[in-house]
Design a protein around this motif. Structure first.
Motif: not given
Ligand code: AGP
Length: 632
Positions: A7, A196, A198
């Motif tokens: 992450y 974000e 991942l």
């Protein structure tokens, strides 16, 4: 085997990593660990055993870091101990690596690194990777990177030295805004969220953050930063990848009202079959044009079937059992000689090459290393041979985005939805459904069945969802009660004949996998040639006795077991014979014998489930197993 997650974003990485690992724990649960970068240091915490041990250990030690990597392990090299748990670090503790797969040349690399003074603290193959990367970073060479990132370049040079099948995620305290991911024959996908990014071995770990996913192919790597994702090949060239949108509801990966995923997945089977029927039955096939249009729409190209004279099915475990039913259907309905091979066996002793052969790989995950390798071997050994030997490879899978899609020419999507329980249930019935569709399509093309018989089978297939609903409604509680009586049982025998022999194997495998009871599936008629010696009043015998060509035979075989004091459990429609012969019987509706595996497997799944649940075992994550076996 093994789940990796990474992450980089604005949230607390530890929370994201733990919830990602929860979704990936089905891939392995011998140990778990995570590493984050906070205040210029790598913080690494690992624990032996299941994820809850790691969670406990983390209490009070979490960092608020917005970047990190995590791992849940299925042990290959080195015992399932904390010192072998991932992430693995370099000597200075500046580089952290998680890996899924096997580094085949780790011994040579380890020796090389040892001569340079590197010390190793684990028995794993993975530990060479952080040392290699640290070594490359300290040598200054990676500065030549075209990406401008010495860290990416160091990882790129390191992966070029690795042999084997692997997916890795790497962080480095000296490059705290970069997460590097690489793939060589082990799955890894990248999730593109809002601010974000991942990475994860499987998409269930991504879907609560984003539905936009890029799946890396072999020989590809990616650099994830706070600003975005760049994908490169192992030569360092930048690639353009278009994300796909999953459209998956996060509820798919929750247990909802069920105690275990396995029970939820057993109960999902009627809707899975409905979805298969909707997708693959051709609505245009009506009375006017039965002979003009195939009843099945598989979207396989016409040329695929040209001159096919035989079929070879490659698979492992439960998928191999589905393949055995496939053989029965292809031979009996479509008159196509078919052999079924364990992928792990055929790789080292392949059958002689035959022309005009369709090769079918069956794998729900699409990632089973043996199945992929056996398919690749078929491709290779046919290359350069005359045209009629050319490989025609078909995959039957639940994960059309998985590695099998890169190996085969055509894919049948079994549409079961994500299966989390390690013991396969709904994916098994949908694999079998795929074989019904395939066999009916070929039977129609080859004109091996009268059209009325095809119609009749299709009508029977349409009844299956309601029939399974009936079994679930009437048998679940009964089987739950019955299962209590087997709390101390140590051995079970499952008998079946004809198309239900593979169901005897599958019933036994389910019981072994989740309840740890020794169980054998046997062709009922073969019992007297050996296994009958095992029988006494402590060994229950489950006999699948469906009306049809072998009904009377199976009843006689069951009587032979009864005469040796075995407790007899019948899987059959309710009848006088059932009441007379069997001590207990698991009632299923009377169906065409050809369709019976889809109904007979249901009570056996429930029996295995309830026995394991009563024993207090971890049904969804049985010991020593992993959902996708991505190592040989
Ligand atoms: C099924 O219950 C097992 N967990 C296992 O045998 C499984 O079927 C086998 O590993 C093959 O997996 P695949 O279908 O993903 O290739």
């Amino acid at each position: 085997m093994c789940g990796i997650v990474g992450y980089i974003g604005t949230k607390t990485a530890t929370d994201v990593l733990i919830s990602g690992l929860e979704k990936l724990e089905y891939r392995g649960y011998d140990s778990a660990g995570l590493a984050t970068i906070w205040e210029d240091k790598i913080h690494c915490i690992r624990a032996k055993g299941k994820l809850y041990n790691l969670k406990e250990k983390l209490t009070g030690q979490e960092t608020p870091a917005p970047i990190g990597i995590g791992h849940t392990r299925w042990a290959t090299h080195g015992k399932p101990e904390e010192y072998n748990a991932h992430p693995h670090l370099d000597a200075a503790g500046r580089v952290a690596v998680v890996q899924n797969g096997i580094i085949e040349n780790y011994r040579e690399l380890r020796e090389e690194l040892k001569t340079k003074g590197y010390e190793f603290v684990s028995d794993t193959d993975t530990e060479v990777i952080p040392h290699l990367i640290a070594d490359l970073l300290s040598s200054g060479e990676p500065k030549k990177s075209s990406s401008g990132s010495p860290f990416l370049e160091a990882v790129r040079q390191a992966v070029n030295k690795l042999q084997g099948a692997f997916a890795i995620a790497v962080i480095c305290a000296d490059h705290p805004n970069e997460l590097i991911v690489a793939r060589q024959q082990a799955p890894i996908s990248i999730g593109l969220g809002q601010g974000e990014f991942l990475c994860a071995s499987d998409t269930p770990a991504l879907i609560s953050h984003t539905q936009a996913v890029v799946t890396l192919e072999n020989g590809e790597m990616a650099r994830l930063t706070h600003l975005g994702v760049e994908v490169y090949d192992f030569a360092g060239d930048r690639l353009n990848k278009v994300p796909r949108i999953l459209n998956w509801s996060p509820a798919l990966v929750e247990k909802q009202v069920f105690k275990h995923f396995m029970l939820k997945e057993i109960h999902e089977q009627p809707s899975v079959i409905r979805s298969c029927l909707e997708t693959y039955l051709n609505p245009e096939w009506d009375e006017k044009n039965l002979s003009l249009i195939s009843p099945i729409k598989l979207k396989l190209s016409e040329s695929f079937w040209e001159n096919i004279e035989q079929v070879s099915i490659l698979a492992c475990g439960t998928s191999w059992h589905a393949g055995l039913i496939g053989k029965y259907l292809l031979e009996q309905l479509a008159d196509l000689p078919t052999n079924v091979q364990y992928a792990s066996e055929t790789r080292y002793a392949p059958s002689p090459l035959r022309p005009n052969t369709l090769i079918i790989g069956v794998t729900q995950s699409g990632e089973t290393a043996d199945t992929l390798a056996a398919l690749a071997m078929e491709q290779q050994r046919r290359a350069g041979k005359p045209k009629n030997y050319a490989a025609k490879l078909l995959g039957i899978t639940n994960r059309t985005e998985s590695s099998i899609a890169n190996v085969v020419h055509q894919v049948i999507d079994i549409r079961a939805g994500i299966e989390i329980g390690v013991a396969a249930t709904k994916t098994f019935v949908s694999q079998v459904m795929a074989f019904y569709f395939l066999a009916l399509d070929v039977a129609w093309r080859r004109k091996t069945l009268p059209l009325e018989r095809i119609e009749n089978i299709i009508n029977g297939l349409r009844q299956l969802p309601a029939q399974i609903e009936l079994i679930l409604a009437t048998q679940d509680e009964y089987i739950e009660e019955l299962a209590r009586e087997f709390n101390d049982t140590q051995d079970f025998i499952f008998l079946g004949r004809g198309i239900n022999f593979p169901i005897a194997l599958e019933g036994a495998l389910k019981l072994k996998e989740i309840s740890y009871i020794h169980a054998e599936g046997y062709p009922a008629g073969e019992m007297k040639h050996g296994p009958i010696a095992l029988l006494d009043d402590k060994v229950p015998v489950v006999a699948i006795a469906m009306p049809g060509s072998v009904y009377e035979k199976v009843l006689s075989n069951a009587q032979e077991a009864k005469a040796r004091d075995a407790r007899l459990i019948g899987v059959m429609p309710s009848s006088e014979a059932a009441l007379e012969i069997f001590d207990d019987f698991l009632a299923v509706p009377e169906v065409d014998e050809l369709l019976s595996p889809i109904v007979t497997v249901i009570p056996l799944q429930l029996l295995a489930y309830h026995i394991a649940a009563h024993r207090g075992l971890d049904v969804d994550q049985p010991r020593n197993l992993a959902k996708s076996v991505t190592v040989e």
